[in-house]
Scaffold this motif. Structure first.
Motif, short mmCIF file in Angstrom:
data_model
loop_
_atom_site.label_atom_id
_atom_site.label_comp_id
_atom_site.label_asym_id
_atom_site.label_seq_id
_atom_site.Cartn_x
_atom_site.Cartn_y
_atom_site.Cartn_z
N VAL A 1 -9.96 26.18 0.84
CA VAL A 1 -10.71 25.28 -0.42
C VAL A 1 -9.87 23.97 -0.24
N VAL A 2 -10.67 22.91 0.00
CA VAL A 2 -9.85 21.67 -0.18
C VAL A 2 -10.24 20.99 -1.57
N ALA A 3 -9.13 20.84 -2.14
CA ALA A 3 -9.35 20.15 -3.53
C ALA A 3 -8.63 19.27 -3.72
N ASP A 4 -9.26 18.40 -4.25
CA ASP A 4 -8.75 16.66 -4.38
C ASP A 4 -9.66 16.23 -5.60
N ILE A 5 -9.16 14.99 -6.09
CA ILE A 5 -9.97 13.87 -6.58
C ILE A 5 -10.38 13.01 -5.96
N ASP A 6 -9.84 12.73 -4.91
CA ASP A 6 -10.53 11.75 -3.70
C ASP A 6 -11.94 12.44 -3.29
N VAL A 7 -12.97 12.16 -3.67
CA VAL A 7 -14.21 12.65 -3.21
C VAL A 7 -14.44 12.30 -1.82
N ALA A 8 -14.36 10.80 -1.77
CA ALA A 8 -14.72 10.10 -0.51
C ALA A 8 -14.11 10.66 0.84
N ASN A 9 -12.86 11.25 0.75
CA ASN A 9 -12.28 11.43 1.94
C ASN A 9 -12.10 13.14 2.32
N MET A 10 -12.56 13.82 1.25
CA MET A 10 -12.40 15.33 1.40
C MET A 10 -13.49 15.86 2.43
N PRO A 11 -14.63 15.19 2.76
CA PRO A 11 -15.63 15.71 3.86
C PRO A 11 -14.96 15.44 5.16
N VAL A 12 -14.06 14.71 5.17
CA VAL A 12 -13.28 14.29 6.60
C VAL A 12 -12.23 15.43 6.98
N THR A 13 -11.70 16.02 5.98
CA THR A 13 -10.73 17.04 6.03
C THR A 13 -11.74 18.32 6.53
N LEU B 1 -13.54 20.82 -3.13
CA LEU B 1 -14.02 20.81 -4.68
C LEU B 1 -13.12 19.49 -5.42
N GLU B 2 -13.97 18.82 -5.87
CA GLU B 2 -13.35 17.82 -6.84
C GLU B 2 -12.72 18.27 -8.11
N ALA B 3 -11.23 18.36 -8.22
CA ALA B 3 -10.55 19.11 -8.88
C ALA B 3 -9.18 18.35 -9.28
N ASP B 4 -9.07 18.09 -10.33
CA ASP B 4 -7.93 17.12 -10.95
C ASP B 4 -6.64 18.44 -11.31
N MET B 5 -5.66 18.16 -10.63
CA MET B 5 -4.39 19.02 -11.02
C MET B 5 -4.07 18.74 -12.58
N ARG B 6 -4.38 17.72 -13.27
CA ARG B 6 -3.87 17.45 -14.50
C ARG B 6 -4.84 18.26 -15.55
N LYS B 7 -6.02 18.88 -14.88
CA LYS B 7 -6.88 19.33 -16.05
C LYS B 7 -6.87 20.98 -15.67
N GLU B 8 -6.55 21.76 -16.77
CA GLU B 8 -6.62 23.25 -16.66
C GLU B 8 -7.92 23.87 -16.11
#
Ligand SMILES: NC(=O)c1ccc[n+]([C@@H]2O[C@H](COP(=O)([O-])OP(=O)(O)OC[C@H]3O[C@@H](n4cnc5c(N)ncnc54)[C@H](O)[C@@H]3O)[C@@H](O)[C@H]2O)c1
Length: 279
Positions: A37-49, A63-70
């Motif tokens: 599960v590739v989780a990040d707020i950087d949507v643009a670069n996740m597909p490369v990973t 998954l667009e996901a922000d560590m600051r949000k429960e």
């Protein structure tokens, strides 16, 4: 095949995996057989990973996901269970710093750094560990700290969050040991990432760093993370491992002595690399 791919059949969440160290870790674990599960707020670069993971024949979900949000943290674990049916590994890699030293940093920036670098990893590890225990999985948690947890860098908010993360790892290791779940931290320093170097060039020369006079590579941190989640590190838990080419060991006084020694050793036939000014 199994010893070539020790993580075959396992599932990992890697936060901040869109780029930098997180991407290198995600790809290294996939190379070893894990679905990610590739989780990040950087949507643009996740597909490369994700593409790099799939190139190793493994499955990836972004998954667009922000560590600051429960709620986003819950979604990371839910996604792993829904997409892959299990969760074995969590790598808390996402991290930020914020401008301003002690006198300048704002409350908002302090909060953001703490939420991303400490509270987010705390909540994600807690939720993941609960699921691992329920499923009887001997999980592994790795947290990416920094040498600035112990070496001052005029960023007390970042340092405080990272030393907190290392202490969290110690407590998790103790509390989760009876369930066979291990927790360790990696303390990197001077790692060359694309954004900071503004280039993909392999030229990572850095005279400040004692070992090989160069920055570290994300792939070198990834190799350490891989070790810490495989059976090769079976008896290691509650540890913080530094990876920085001895950058954090170089002090002003050591450097001064090193320069004097350099002359002596040169005369003895042992020419040495002399690091530049201490960072
Ligand atoms: N590069 C170094 O020399 C170095 C040194 C010490 C520690 N670290 C640590 O390594 C980790 C990775 O850093 P990096 O150097 O690869 O930097 P990076 O900026 O390339 O990667 C960080 C990733 O985390 C993501 N991220 C940031 N905030 C997020 C949030 N709230 N929720 C989800 N994702 C978020 C970013 O979008 C980015 O993709 C960080 O924890 C950092 O503190 C790096």
């Amino acid at each position: 095949m199994s010893n070539i791919q020790p993580l075959l059949g396992q599932v990992a969440i890697v936060t901040g995996a869109a780029k930098g160290i997180g991407r290198a870790i995600a790809v290294r674990l996939a190379e070893s057989g894990a679905d990610i599960v590739v989780a990040d707020i950087d949507v643009a670069n996740m597909p490369v990973t994700a593409q790099a993971i799939e190139a190793h024949g493994r499955r990836a979900v972004t998954l667009e996901a922000d560590m600051r949000k429960e709620s986003d943290i819950d979604r990371m674990v839910d996604q792993a269970l829904q997409s892959f049916g299990r969760l074995d590994i969590v790598v808390n890699n996402a991290g930020i710093n914020a401008p301003g030293g002690f006198l300048g940093v704002s409350r908002q920036d302090i909060r953001s750094v703490f939420d991303t670098d400490l509270i987010g990893p705390f909540m994600l590890s807690q939720r993941a560990a609960r699921e691992m225990i329920k499923a009887g999985i001997r999980g592994r948690i790795v947290c990416i700290s920094s040498i600035h947890s112990v070496v001052p860098h005029y960023c007390p908010h970042y340092s405080a969050a990272k030393i907190g993360l290392e202490q969290l790892v110690i407590d998790m290791a103790l509390e989760l040991a009876p369930y066979g779940i291990r927790a360790n931290a990696i303390r990197p320093g001077g790692i060359a990432i694309r954004g900071r170097l503004e280039t993909d060039s392999p030229d990572v020369a850095n005279p400040n760093i004692p070992y090989e006079g160069r920055n570290g590579l994300p792939s070198e941190v990834a190799a350490l993370a891989h070790f810490l989640v495989t059976e090769d590190s079976h008896y290691i838990t509650g540890a913080t491992v530094t990876i920085d080419g001895a950058l954090s060991r170089m002090t002003y006084s050591a450097l001064a002595r090193r320069r004097r020694l350099a002359e002596e050793q040169h005369d003895l036939g042992f020419p040495i690399h002399i690091p530049g000014p201490v960072l």
